[in-house]
Every structure is written in structure tokens, then in C-alpha cells.
Write an enzyme that holds these catalytic residues in place. Structure first.
Site, PDB file in Angstrom:
ATOM      1  N   ARG A  92      34.899  16.527  40.249  1.00 56.95           N
ATOM      2  CA  ARG A  92      35.701  17.656  39.801  1.00 56.95           C
ATOM      3  C   ARG A  92      37.163  17.337  40.097  1.00 56.95           C
ATOM      4  NH1 ARG A  92      37.036  23.144  42.691  1.00 56.95           N
ATOM      5  NH2 ARG A  92      38.060  24.155  40.950  1.00 56.95           N
ATOM      6  N   HIS A 151      39.350  26.891  36.207  1.00 57.21           N
ATOM      7  CA  HIS A 151      37.947  27.341  36.104  1.00 57.21           C
ATOM      8  C   HIS A 151      37.354  26.974  34.744  1.00 57.21           C
ATOM      9  CE1 HIS A 151      38.972  30.876  39.034  1.00 57.21           C
ATOM     10  NE2 HIS A 151      38.452  29.865  39.722  1.00 57.21           N
ATOM     11  N   ARG A 160      45.172  35.783  46.772  1.00 62.02           N
ATOM     12  CA  ARG A 160      46.345  35.532  45.916  1.00 62.02           C
ATOM     13  C   ARG A 160      46.771  36.818  45.223  1.00 62.02           C
ATOM     14  NH1 ARG A 160      43.403  30.835  42.902  1.00 62.02           N
ATOM     15  NH2 ARG A 160      43.075  29.416  44.643  1.00 62.02           N
ATOM     16  N   ASN A 215      32.834  17.304  44.722  1.00 61.40           N
ATOM     17  CA  ASN A 215      33.939  18.255  44.654  1.00 61.40           C
ATOM     18  C   ASN A 215      34.666  18.171  45.994  1.00 61.40           C
ATOM     19  OD1 ASN A 215      35.648  20.416  44.487  1.00 61.40           O
ATOM     20  ND2 ASN A 215      34.074  21.931  43.994  1.00 61.40           N
ATOM     21  N   GLU A 222      28.899  25.100  37.657  1.00 59.56           N
ATOM     22  CA  GLU A 222      29.927  24.100  37.347  1.00 59.56           C
ATOM     23  C   GLU A 222      29.432  22.689  37.620  1.00 59.56           C
ATOM     24  OE1 GLU A 222      32.356  26.939  39.618  1.00 59.56           O
ATOM     25  OE2 GLU A 222      34.064  26.066  38.570  1.00 59.56           O
TER      26      GLU A 222
END
Ligand code: ADP
Length: 400
Positions: free
Chosen positions: A89, A178, A239, A10, A384
Site C-alpha cells: 500500500r 482511501h 482531524r 501496509n 483494502e
């Protein structure tokens, strides 16, 4: 030695996370992180069999240097012989990729072209792919896309109220992110409730630094809160999430912000951090509420939780049945305060939380925290990396 592991990579702009995973069992053999890349402080930390080793990286301190160091480590500890493939990823797969893809030059070029939609993510993912294709040229490499799980959404859910040619000519639509996490916890929900995955109707909330909710009908994603970019939807760590687009014009025209300043404001200075004026970290805010009665932190958490409840409730329009909700991600797995505030607003949908189950189900524990005779409300730790390892393994097994 048996080949029984997938190396999962990743890649971020200044970091590279990796783990060596047995794809069928999910057992993690090795994990690690190269950080502060592209600076003279760059280092790599590798954890194997409970031992942690940190080494400073040599010039040019880049992703390639980190991977070379990892390769030497794998040879030294005879792990290299166990490698079946590398799984990467990749954040944005656009409409091109609804499944994992064996990486070829063509796939690399497509990921590069998709950088127009994800300029902060796809180029750095590609840096990792290129470095890894050099370091492990003898092994198959697979891209697993964050957007892929959401590709089952219908036009009604993924189109914005914009002129249609912005979609048809410029690919502007909701993609969602996600995806590997929503997919993993939905699949686990099916296992844990003893239901075929194609029969489950569930709303999954991935709450970490980035946050998103997905509505899943018959095991397939039908809507999700993130959009063209990961900025849309819920209030997140830094965010803003969704807001009136008119605010952007107001900031630009009336308050003299530049486009770069607005971008920075909405992505890096808003959310929990912006509202609380204290921190983007849920733990810090919880502590400030508990120890100092910090009102601004309390307000930030309330807005954060209200947006999650409201989004979950809005999916009544996307689903004809609802088996339960699932909390995951650093906040979803650990914050009983957030779960309590979110679920308290969902009484109309038949949700209520069992307080002691809520307090007990933290720190990697999995369980249904619903009050008896209420709709299921699960806490399921995400993984993940395991999804990436598993999907990489499945793809290379189909290919052989
Ligand atoms: P990322 O999206 O970067 O993968 P994570 O999923 O690790 O992030 O989530 C990070 C968030 O989880 C942070 O806001 C952090 O405060 C929160 N978190 C982690 N542990 C706890 C905890 N014990 N209680 C409350 N929040 C927690």
C-alpha cells in the site's frame, strides 16, 4: 506447492501490517502486525489457522527486523513457497500513477519524490518497500496507490481556487485518498445490485479514523472529499476536516500558535476528539451518549454526521443519476447511530432507513438498509488488502 498467495504489506511509521491473501478468492491465510517498531518494546504478532503468536523483536527493532522474523515464520510454516508476489500500500501516487505499478528503482525514486506531497506517509511506505525488496528479492513487488482510483476526476473537481501556477508548477490539487476502499465497495455494490460496474452511479462513504466520501459516475470517481492531503473534507477522529483557511492565520497571528502547533492541532487534536473533549473513538462517544447523556459527545457526533450528509448532498452537482449510497470503514460498517443521523438529513434526495435493518447490519454484515421504495443505502464491509492482492496478481499476470 502451488504458488497462490500475495503478501500484502501496509507500512506505517512504527508499525507494519501484513496479510497473506489468495488473490482470486480473497481468502486470507495469515495476518499479522509488527508494532511499536523502533522501540525496545517492538513485537510481532502473526495469526495463522486460528493460532496467534506474539514474539518480541531483537535489535535494531526496525521494519527490516520485523520482515526477517516474518520470513522465518513463512519458511517454518511452508507458506513461503506459496508466494507469488508482494503488494504494497502506498499512500500518494500523485498524477504519475493512476494504476498499480511494478516496483523498480525508478518507481522507488518517484515514490520518494512524491514524499513532498505526503511527507507523513510516502517515506514510511518506502521503508517497507525497501525492507521487503531485500527480504524477498526473488519476488515481484507491486505498489498500489491510495490516490489512484481518484485520478479519473476532472480539472473542475480537482483544482482549487488558487493561482493556476500552484498546480502547474507545484502539483497543488485535490488527489483524494482511501481509493482502494472506495473502489472495492463500488465494485461490490455493482455485484450486489447486479449491474455492470461501468453503469453504477453511487456515493461511497468510508468512515474510519480517517473519513472520506467519493462520488462515482459510471463506475469512475468524479469527486472526493479529501484533497492534497487527508486533512480536507469531513470531520474525522482527530482531524478537523475543511475549515475557513482564515482560521489558520488567526491562530498564528492573534493567538500566537506556531506552524507546528497548528499542524498538530488540526491533525491530532480536532475532529471528534476536539469537539467532544472525550475521545476520537466513535464507540466511546456512543457509549457516553447512551449511558450518561453526554452532551458534548452528542454534539461531536451531530457535527460529524451533518458534515457527511452535507457532502453527500453536494454531490448532486457531480452526478446526473444516483443509484444509492454505501457506508464502509469501522464507523460506516458498525455505527447504526451515525448511519441513522446521516440518512435522516437526506430525505430530499429520496433516502430513508429501515431501523431494524440498520440495527442488524453491523459487525461485518453486508446489506441494503433502505426503507422499501426508497433509494438504496448499503452497508458494505471494505477489504483494502484484497484489492491490493488482486491488483498485484493482475499486474504480474499481465507481465508474464
Ligand atoms: P482506520 O481508519 O484506522 O482503519 P477503522 O476503519 O478501523 O479505522 O475505524 C475505526 C473507527 O470505527 C473508530 O472510531 C471506532 O470507534 C469505530 N468503530 C469500530 N467498531 C464500532 C462499533 N461497533 N460501533 C461504533 N463504532 C465502531
Amino acid at each position: 506447492m502451488t504458488k497462490d498467495c500475495v503478501l500484502v504489506i501496509n507500512c506505517g511509521s512504527s508499525s507494519l501490517k501484513f496479510s497473506l491473501i489468495m488473490p482470486q478468492s480473497g481468502q486470507t491465510i495469515l495476518t499479522g502486525l509488527a508494532e511499536r517498531l523502533l522501540s525496545s518494546e517492538a513485537s510481532i504478532t502473526i495469526k495463522l489457522d486460528g493460532n496467534k503468536e506474539t514474539t518480541a523483536l531483537v535489535e535494531p527493532y526496525d521494519h527490516q527486523t520485523a520482515l526477517s522474523q516474518l520470513v522465518s515464520f513463512l519458511y517454518q510454516h511452508k507458506c513461503e513457497q506459496r508466494l507469488l508476489a508482494i503488494g504494497h500500500r502506498v499512500v500518494h501516487g500523485g498524477e504519475q500513477y493512476s494504476k498499480p505499478e511494478l516496483i523498480s528503482d525508478v518507481v522507488e525514486r518517484t515514490i520518494e519524490a512524491l514524499a513532498a506531497l505526503a511527507p507523513l506517509h510516502n517515506p514510511v511506505n518506502l521503508v517497507g518497500i525497501r525492507a521487503s525488496r531485500q527480504a524477498f528479492s526473488h519476488l515481484p513487488q507491486v505498489a498500489v496507490f491510495d490516490t489512484a482510483f481518484h485520478q479519473t476526476m476532472d480539472k473542475v473537481a480537482y483544482l482549487y481556487g488558487l493561482p493556476f501556477e500552484l498546480y502547474s508548477q507545484h502539483s497543488i490539487r485535490r488527489y483524494g485518498f482511501h481509493g482502494t476502499s472506495h473502489y472495492f465497495v463500488a465494485k461490490r455494490f455493482a455485484e450486489l445490485t447486479d449491474s455492470p460496474v461501468d453503469d453504477i452511479n453511487v456515493i461511497t462513504a468510508h468512515l474510519g479514523n480517517g473519513c472520506s466520501v467519493a462520488a462515482i459516475a459510471g463506475g469512475k470517481c468524479v469527486d472526493t472529499s479529501m484533497g492534497l492531503t487527508p486533512l480536507e473534507g469531513l470531520v474525522m477522529g482527530t482531524r478537523s476536516g475543511s475549515l475557513d483557511p482564515g482560521i489558520i492565520f488567526h491562530l498564528y497571528k492573534q493567538l500566537g500558535y506556531s506552524i507546528e502547533q497548528i499542524d498538530n492541532l488540526l491533525n491530532k487534536e480536532s475532529g471528534l476528539l476536539g469537539i467532544s473533549q472525550l475521545s476520537n473513538d466513535c464507540r466511546t462517544l456512543e457509549q457516553a451518549i447512551a449511558e450518561q447523556g453526554n452532551e458534548q459527545a452528542d454534539l461531536a457526533m451531530d457535527i460529524f454526521c451533518y458534515q457527511i450528509s452535507k457532502t453527500i448532498a453536494s454531490y448532486s452537482a457531480s452526478l446526473s443519476n444516483l443509484d444509492g449510497i454505501v457506508f464502509t470503514g469501522g464507523i460506516g460498517e458498525n455505527s447504526s447511530l451515525v448511519r441513522q443521523r446521516v440518512v435522516n438529513r437526506l430525505k430530499l434526495l429520496g433516502f430513508a432507513i429501515d431501523d431494524s435493518a440498520n440495527t442488524d447490519t453491523r459487525f461485518g454484515k453486508c446489506g441494503n438498509i433502505a426503507k422499501s421504495s426508497h433509494r438504496d443505502c448499503w452497508v458494505i464491509p471494505t477489504n483494502e488488502e484484497w484489492v491490493i492482492a488482486e491488483q498485484t496478481y493482475q499486474l504480474i499476470s499481465e507481465d508474464n
